[in-house]
Design an enzyme around this catalytic site. Sequence first.
Site, PDB file in Angstrom:
ATOM      1  N   GLU A   1      42.426  30.228  38.760  1.00 48.84           N
ATOM      2  CA  GLU A   1      43.886  30.268  39.318  1.00 48.84           C
ATOM      3  C   GLU A   1      44.691  30.302  40.864  1.00 48.84           C
ATOM      4  O   GLU A   1      44.856  31.555  41.825  1.00 48.84           O
ATOM      5  CB  GLU A   1      43.931  32.650  39.234  1.00 48.84           C
ATOM      6  CG  GLU A   1      43.085  33.323  38.201  1.00 48.84           C
ATOM      7  CD  GLU A   1      43.457  34.883  38.279  1.00 48.84           C
ATOM      8  OE1 GLU A   1      43.684  35.466  36.843  1.00 48.84           O
ATOM      9  OE2 GLU A   1      43.140  35.062  39.515  1.00 48.84           O
TER      10      GLU A   1
ATOM     11  N   GLU B   1      40.588  35.646  30.639  1.00 47.14           N
ATOM     12  CA  GLU B   1      40.640  36.369  30.954  1.00 47.14           C
ATOM     13  C   GLU B   1      40.896  37.501  30.233  1.00 47.14           C
ATOM     14  O   GLU B   1      42.470  37.423  30.354  1.00 47.14           O
ATOM     15  CB  GLU B   1      40.680  36.361  32.844  1.00 47.14           C
ATOM     16  CG  GLU B   1      39.802  35.870  33.260  1.00 47.14           C
ATOM     17  CD  GLU B   1      40.123  35.939  34.457  1.00 47.14           C
ATOM     18  OE1 GLU B   1      40.383  37.006  34.991  1.00 47.14           O
ATOM     19  OE2 GLU B   1      39.204  35.045  35.124  1.00 47.14           O
TER      20      GLU B   1
ATOM     21  N   GLU C   1      35.016  44.156  43.136  1.00 43.09           N
ATOM     22  CA  GLU C   1      35.828  44.792  42.303  1.00 43.09           C
ATOM     23  C   GLU C   1      35.138  45.910  40.937  1.00 43.09           C
ATOM     24  O   GLU C   1      34.780  45.560  40.383  1.00 43.09           O
ATOM     25  CB  GLU C   1      35.815  43.104  40.770  1.00 43.09           C
ATOM     26  CG  GLU C   1      37.157  41.760  41.383  1.00 43.09           C
ATOM     27  CD  GLU C   1      37.451  40.868  40.610  1.00 43.09           C
ATOM     28  OE1 GLU C   1      36.336  40.872  39.775  1.00 43.09           O
ATOM     29  OE2 GLU C   1      37.924  40.131  40.700  1.00 43.09           O
ATOM     30  N   GLN C   2      34.367  46.901  41.820  1.00 45.30           N
ATOM     31  CA  GLN C   2      33.742  47.848  41.181  1.00 45.30           C
ATOM     32  C   GLN C   2      34.043  48.217  40.353  1.00 45.30           C
ATOM     33  O   GLN C   2      33.311  48.921  39.752  1.00 45.30           O
ATOM     34  CB  GLN C   2      33.135  48.212  42.611  1.00 45.30           C
ATOM     35  CG  GLN C   2      32.043  48.247  43.593  1.00 45.30           C
ATOM     36  CD  GLN C   2      31.894  48.540  44.691  1.00 45.30           C
ATOM     37  OE1 GLN C   2      31.918  49.669  44.526  1.00 45.30           O
ATOM     38  NE2 GLN C   2      31.538  48.469  46.006  1.00 45.30           N
TER      39      GLN C   2
END
Length: 618
Positions: free
Chosen positions: A143, A296, A344-345
């Site tokens: 990205e 993704e 990123e939980q």
Amino acid sequence: MNWFGAAYYPEHWPRERWREDARVMAYLGINVVRIGEFSWGVVEKRPGQIDFTLLDEAIDALYSEGIRIIMGTPTAAPPSWLLKKYPGVLRMDGDRRTPVAAGRRQYCFNSPRYRIETERIVSAYVDHYGKDHRIIAWQADNEYGCHGSTLCYCRNCAGAFREWLRERYGTLDNLNQSWGTVFWSHTYGDWEEINPPKPGPVSPNPSLVLDYRRFSSDSAIEYHDIHKEIIKKSSKAPLTHNLMVNFTDIDYRKLARKIDFVSWDNYVAGEYDPDLQALNHDLMRSLKKAPFLVMEQQPGRVNWRSVNNAYPSEQLAFWIKQSVAHGAFGSLVFRYRQFPFGAEQFHGGLLNYDGTMTERARVFAETIKELRNWKIEDPQKEAAIYIDYENFWIGETDNLNGNFRFLFDSILPIYKAFRNFGYNVDFLFPGESPQSYSFVAIPSAFKLDEDFVRDLLKFKGKIFITAMTAQKDQNNNIRVQKADDFQLLTGIHVVDFGGLEGPIKVSSCKNVFDCDFVAEEIEVLNGCQTVARYIDGPFKGKPAVTVKENCYYVGTIPDVESIKRIFLEASIERKAEGSARLLSMRSYRVILNPYPYSLRLKIGEEIHSLKQYEVKRI
């Protein structure tokens, strides 16, 4: 073979779990996973101590179940030791603040040291895996430009920018003339006087800003070339890079020429709009006029929005089917398993935090089983929309209305109208021909390619142009109007213009509709006719929509409903009626219902019923 899978991070889980993960993946029908794009600190824990044992063992476990690998080069997240040793690689914000070292996308594309470190680590990955038949593709970095990282204002960028300008303009006299630097006494007498346009209290020179956007995009692509050259020397596997949703800081058309196939990350960036997701799919397909990969795929909730909504599992099925219907040859969910730690939980996955399968996993397995052998065909060429990435930068630099958003307020409404009428949409870029299409739209193309205009003069289908098109020249200066090809095409002269505080009304013989953002005062020339006039606003009673032969010009910014009325005025036939969507391929059609309720779609005399989130080939 279509590719279906997920992003997988073996370094996050105990080794004894890897073979179990591979067995579960095979059970779900996964045949491809992406690994490695954040593994630099795993492979090189200390400077020069490179060890691929962890990745090797993980690949062995995955391949034991027939799962192949897309290998990411790990440069998007440099290890902590590198940032401590070489703090000068960090990107600098506009106010000269150095970004924090922790995180990702912190580096400057023009850092000589980071380029050296990139060559070293990418070479190590390619030397180790370049001949490995289990690696079916490479992803360079991750990205580019995410988190606002395209623009940097460090000393390295300032020097590289001056060299970029020397190559572009040759002499300072040419640059001063092109930029109009006499304004505010900014004439340059030495290249070293030119600095990047940092955000400040007053508006910078629009020409300087546009060139810095061009330079910054070129810098990202030049950095990508480091990966490309190393990978192509030692590996026959194709190369890609994962592009992003609604992202315009980098010229993706130029970048697409540097990769073997386009891939992109399909996320709901704001309020969910299925047409906006479809637009991104069509744009990605159009970059190379070829099938693409969703690298993704959002599984459900994400972690990075202000409100991280939950989505039903059936919506994941729709998203994947929608992507394939628009030309994707596969989809990889981000990600395989949810993390209980790190940044990123709250991001969803196919497996839960404890490793058990979610309902999303079951729906995913059913979906990819259905799509496994779905033959990918190019959509029929019907409607096209012109895009030049430089117009995004021009619109963000200097505009009549600061509330106007080029993508959402000009491009997307025209896209929605075409799709509502049942037409496929491709995107055309400067240098491409419109001749294969029935309709071409040019939404607010501030700078319009002259060769494209000449092609439009020979075009037999209908043309739709909206306000502010051809307003600027290549230097981001107002284009002085004259009897040129654009005037010959449109049959108009723009006398004056202004921004609008809110919507105004436009009326034709058949319709009254709303427009917004800007209004242009139009003089109709020979061979041109008025279709609609302003009912109110600064140019009340004057032409608002005109037509010359096959070319319609709208002197303001119409919303979706207004565009549909203009299409009807232009006698464009509806192929489909209803809120569902139609795609037409050479040998089949696809109908899609993106909503959580049943719909009917009328195609000619046929009426088709669709259950919630249903995608059906007919």
